[in-house]
Design a protein around this motif. Structure first.
Motif, PDB file in Angstrom:
ATOM      1  N   VAL A 278      12.827 -44.864 -25.665  1.00 21.18           N
ATOM      2  CA  VAL A 278      13.055 -43.860 -24.621  1.00 21.18           C
ATOM      3  C   VAL A 278      13.347 -42.499 -25.240  1.00 21.18           C
ATOM      4  O   VAL A 278      12.815 -41.471 -24.804  1.00 21.18           O
ATOM      5  N   VAL A 281      10.150 -41.052 -26.340  1.00 20.53           N
ATOM      6  CA  VAL A 281       9.348 -40.459 -25.264  1.00 20.53           C
ATOM      7  C   VAL A 281       9.950 -39.122 -24.847  1.00 20.53           C
ATOM      8  O   VAL A 281       9.235 -38.147 -24.616  1.00 20.53           O
ATOM      9  N   GLN A 282      11.290 -39.062 -24.763  1.00 13.69           N
ATOM     10  CA  GLN A 282      11.940 -37.810 -24.382  1.00 13.69           C
ATOM     11  C   GLN A 282      11.619 -36.693 -25.370  1.00 13.69           C
ATOM     12  O   GLN A 282      11.371 -35.564 -24.985  1.00 13.69           O
ATOM     13  N   VAL A 284       9.093 -36.669 -27.575  1.00 10.78           N
ATOM     14  CA  VAL A 284       7.692 -36.712 -28.012  1.00 10.78           C
ATOM     15  C   VAL A 284       7.589 -37.062 -29.496  1.00 10.78           C
ATOM     16  O   VAL A 284       6.970 -36.361 -30.280  1.00 10.78           O
TER      17      VAL A 284
ATOM     18  N   GLY B 168       4.586 -40.136 -22.130  1.00 13.11           N
ATOM     19  CA  GLY B 168       4.814 -39.559 -23.456  1.00 13.11           C
ATOM     20  C   GLY B 168       3.575 -38.844 -23.983  1.00 13.11           C
ATOM     21  O   GLY B 168       3.669 -37.759 -24.562  1.00 13.11           O
ATOM     22  N   LYS B 171       3.034 -35.594 -22.200  1.00 22.86           N
ATOM     23  CA  LYS B 171       3.986 -34.592 -22.666  1.00 22.86           C
ATOM     24  C   LYS B 171       3.560 -33.998 -23.994  1.00 22.86           C
ATOM     25  O   LYS B 171       3.672 -32.799 -24.213  1.00 22.86           O
ATOM     26  N   SER B 172       3.082 -34.860 -24.905  1.00 24.15           N
ATOM     27  CA  SER B 172       2.748 -34.342 -26.230  1.00 24.15           C
ATOM     28  C   SER B 172       1.489 -33.491 -26.175  1.00 24.15           C
ATOM     29  O   SER B 172       1.316 -32.587 -26.973  1.00 24.15           O
ATOM     30  N   VAL B 265      12.753 -39.002 -18.344  1.00 19.59           N
ATOM     31  CA  VAL B 265      11.407 -38.567 -18.679  1.00 19.59           C
ATOM     32  C   VAL B 265      10.608 -38.272 -17.408  1.00 19.59           C
ATOM     33  O   VAL B 265       9.400 -38.109 -17.449  1.00 19.59           O
TER      34      VAL B 265
END
Lengths: 326, 323
Positions: A278, A281-282, A284, B168, B171-172, B265
């Motif tokens: 997690v 993901v937060q 990256v 994810g 976001k990247s 997220v």
């Protein structure tokens, strides 16, 4: 049998290959790895040097083969946020997640089977109806709400259990365990219940349905006619026959338990792989995300493969149908 | 309230495929509506669902403040407990949070976002799944095996894991350009990509049965192109199960969005959904300010439970074997 095992193993390898391509594409194409490593004022020449040292100027297939080769040796690159090898980070945190997942599964099996058997044998009692209601809530409520509710009850209001962390852990080689200290055991209780509740309701419903089915069969009637005690019929004959599907489901669900521990670990700040994921993901942190994906897929695929093969060993009928179908 | 219940059941009672003349009377006369009337629990669940939808739609009229507008928040009003407790203050029915945000208003606006993301996610997943399922079932062969192998692989992974990964990756790729509005789109896409498999499998199964029937052969004989046959003739006959999956998936999509927002997220604090509100409130649990997390949590739980009950009922009502 051998042909089936081989074909199934080949399928598993195919799935892992596909997941590997996804992990590699994430690693390579989602954001520029060089930008994550160098600072903003690094010159173009230095960037090019870093690019070369990482092998990012090789042809993509070469990079893919190298990524795969490294991954097979548990080398997943360096985390962007921790500046440590991803494999070290994962190995540090794996014991916490596995302990939690195993405790949650045991909790789910024990209470799921007990409640399932009870609500099948005493269908119309108030307690059985209560179990049914609890199972509906267990399926409907999001995991994190259950966790928050438990924290409010047992940590904030009553102050009996710790609300976060693993408590004191003991080192056994590279494995850390919370099972040997009192604070570690106390810290395990709420996360295990939170994580296992969904599986518990699943197992309870399954046991109840299977028990009701089995109790209607002829061999149970015959056992009654032989004058066996109710106890022997219920537990020696009926329950035994319901346990095969239950163990299968629990086995297949173990992978999901590990994946769902992402949520439980966040609620309880449990220092496991899920929390690491997690945070990745937060922030990256692609190398950790890709490595977690590969690890979890490997666990999933292995469990599915083993269960499928065991199934055909236990039940020869499946072998022939599978053979005919393909 | 009874008006709301009836209008809701109409939507589900009327088969969208042949909405011809007199659909209202036909809906009221149908088996589905009959089974709806017989189940008290379903009627309560429908009432609660409709109530939540109305609250979300009319949030801007019902709320005492706009929780997204920082100008309307006053720090003087922070951490007020609910109205019925000793320290309660007049306009704040369910108390306020750290920033002086009225919890009741925040729930209304959060519910609006949760429902919107959930519905959009379900529609996206449905469109994708139905399209792929139709193609797999209708064309068969290589198209079928490619689509279904992807579905098989995806089905072995829990939806939340896929949603997190998609999130994810998005976001990247987007990096710093990600604001609250584009986060909404990212969430809808993550949810859509996590839940399309159910639709694809169901539609494919129904199409395989339907395509061997005479009416499809007739349509092919008069020279209709494949897309027309699929959309106008085959698809309407697969709508029943799709409706059931969509209802159950709406609950799952709302849970997924709430979970992502809770994990930090999903939607940011400036545009809170119910999940974001629960994450914010969770920080004040130890300070004894239980209302900041309890009411959004309760609203989310009630919403999901009602939609699940409706989905269960719809599944039984549309299943001819159980009648």
């Amino acid at each position: 049998m051998l042909a089936f095992t081989l074909r199934r193993a080949l399928q598993a390898i195919g799935v892992m290959f596909a997941v590997g391509i996804i992990a590699f594409s994430m690693f390579r194409f989602a954001g520029d790895p060089v930008n994550q490593i160098v600072s903003i004022d690094t010159s173009a020449a230095e960037r090019e040097a870093v690019r070369k040292s990482l092998g990012l100027d090789d042809p993509v297939p070469v990079q893919f083969v190298r990524y795969f080769g490294d991954a097979a040796q548990f080398k997943f690159g360096v985390s962007y946020q921790f500046r440590q090898p991803v494999s070290t980070l994962l190995m540090e945190r794996m014991p916490a997640t596995l302990e939690l997942a195993i405790c949650a599964t045991i909790f789910a099996m024990v209470f799921g089977i007990l409640m399932g058997v009870y609500s099948a044998l005493k269908r119309d009692t108030a307690l059985a109806k209560l179990f049914q209601a609890v199972s509906l809530i267990g399926i409907s409520l999001p995991t994190f709400l259950i966790g928050i509710l438990l924290i409010y009850l047992f940590a904030v209001t009553l102050g009996w259990l710790p609300s976060f962390g693993r408590g004191e852990v003991v080192k056994l080689g590279w494995w850390t365990t919370g099972l040997l200290t009192l604070s570690g055991l106390k810290a395990l209780i709420m996360p295990s219940i939170t994580l296992g509740l969904f599986q518990m309701t699943l197992i309870m419903r399954l046991v109840r349905a299977e028990m009701l089915e089995v109790l209607r069969t002829d061999y149970i009637r015959f056992a009654r006619a032989r004058g066996l005690t109710t106890r022997a019929i219920h537990f020696g004959h009926a329950l035994k026959n319901t346990l095969i599907p239950v163990i299968t489901v629990a086995g297949l669900q173990f992978g999901s338990v590990i994946a769902f521990s992402i949520i439980t670990e966040t609620v309880f700040q449990w220092p496991g792989m899920g929390l690491l994921f997690v945070q990745a993901v937060q922030n990256v942190d692609i190398p950790i995300m890709a490595a977690y994906l590969l690890m979890v897929s490997l666990i999933f695929v292995t469990i599915n493969l083993v269960v499928d093969i065991l199934y055909t060993v236990v039940d020869p009928r499946l072998r022939s149908t599978v053979g005919r179908a393909t | 309230m009874s008006d709301a219940v009836v209008s809701n059941s109409d939507k589900q009672g009327a088969p969208p495929a042949h909405a011809a003349r007199g659909w209202l009377s036909r809906a009221l006369d149908s088996d589905v509506f009959y089974s709806f009337r017989r189940s008290k629990l379903t009627m309560v669940a429908a009432a609660i669902t409709v109530l939540f939808f109305l609250l979300a739609i009319f949030a801007s009229w019902l709320a005492v403040q706009n929780p997204f507008d920082p100008a309307q928040l006053q720090l003087m009003n922070s951490r007020i407990s609910p109205l019925w407790t000793a320290d309660g203050q007049s306009p704040f029915l369910l108390g306020t949070d750290e920033q002086g945000r009225d919890v009741f208003s925040a729930i209304l606006y959060g519910m609006r976002i949760s429902l919107a993301v959930g519905m959009a996610g379900v529609i996206f997943a449905g469109a994708l799944g139905i399209a792929l399922g139709l193609m797999a079932g209708y064309f068969g062969g290589a198209v079928d095996s490619v689509i279904m192998r992807i579905a098989d692989v995806q089905l072995t992974f829990p939806a939340i894991l896929i949603a997190l990964l998609v999130n994810g990756i998005a976001k990247s790729i987007l990096g710093n350009r990600l604001d609250a509005t584009s986060m909404l789109v990212v969430l809808v896409i993550s949810i859509g990509l996590s839940f399309w498999v159910g639709y694809a499998r169901t539609v494919r199964g129904s199409v395989m049965v339907e395509k061997n029937k005479d009416y499809v052969a007739a349509a092919q004989l008069i020279g209709l192109p494949a897309p027309v046959i699929m959309l106008r003739h085959v698809l309407p006959n697969t709508m029943g199960p799709i409706l059931v999956i969509a209802t159950i998936n709406l609950a799952l999509a709302i849970i997924t969005e709430a979970t992502l927002s809770f994990l930090g997220v999903g939607l940011p604090d400036t545009m809170p959904s119910l999940g974001t509100l629960i994450r914010i409130g969770n920080n004040y649990l130890f300070a004894g300010e239980w209302w900041i997390v309890a009411f959004p949590g309760f609203a989310l739980a009630a919403l999901i439970l009602s939609i699940n009950l409706l989905g269960d009922w719809l599944r039984d009502a549309l299943n001819p074997k159980l009648r």
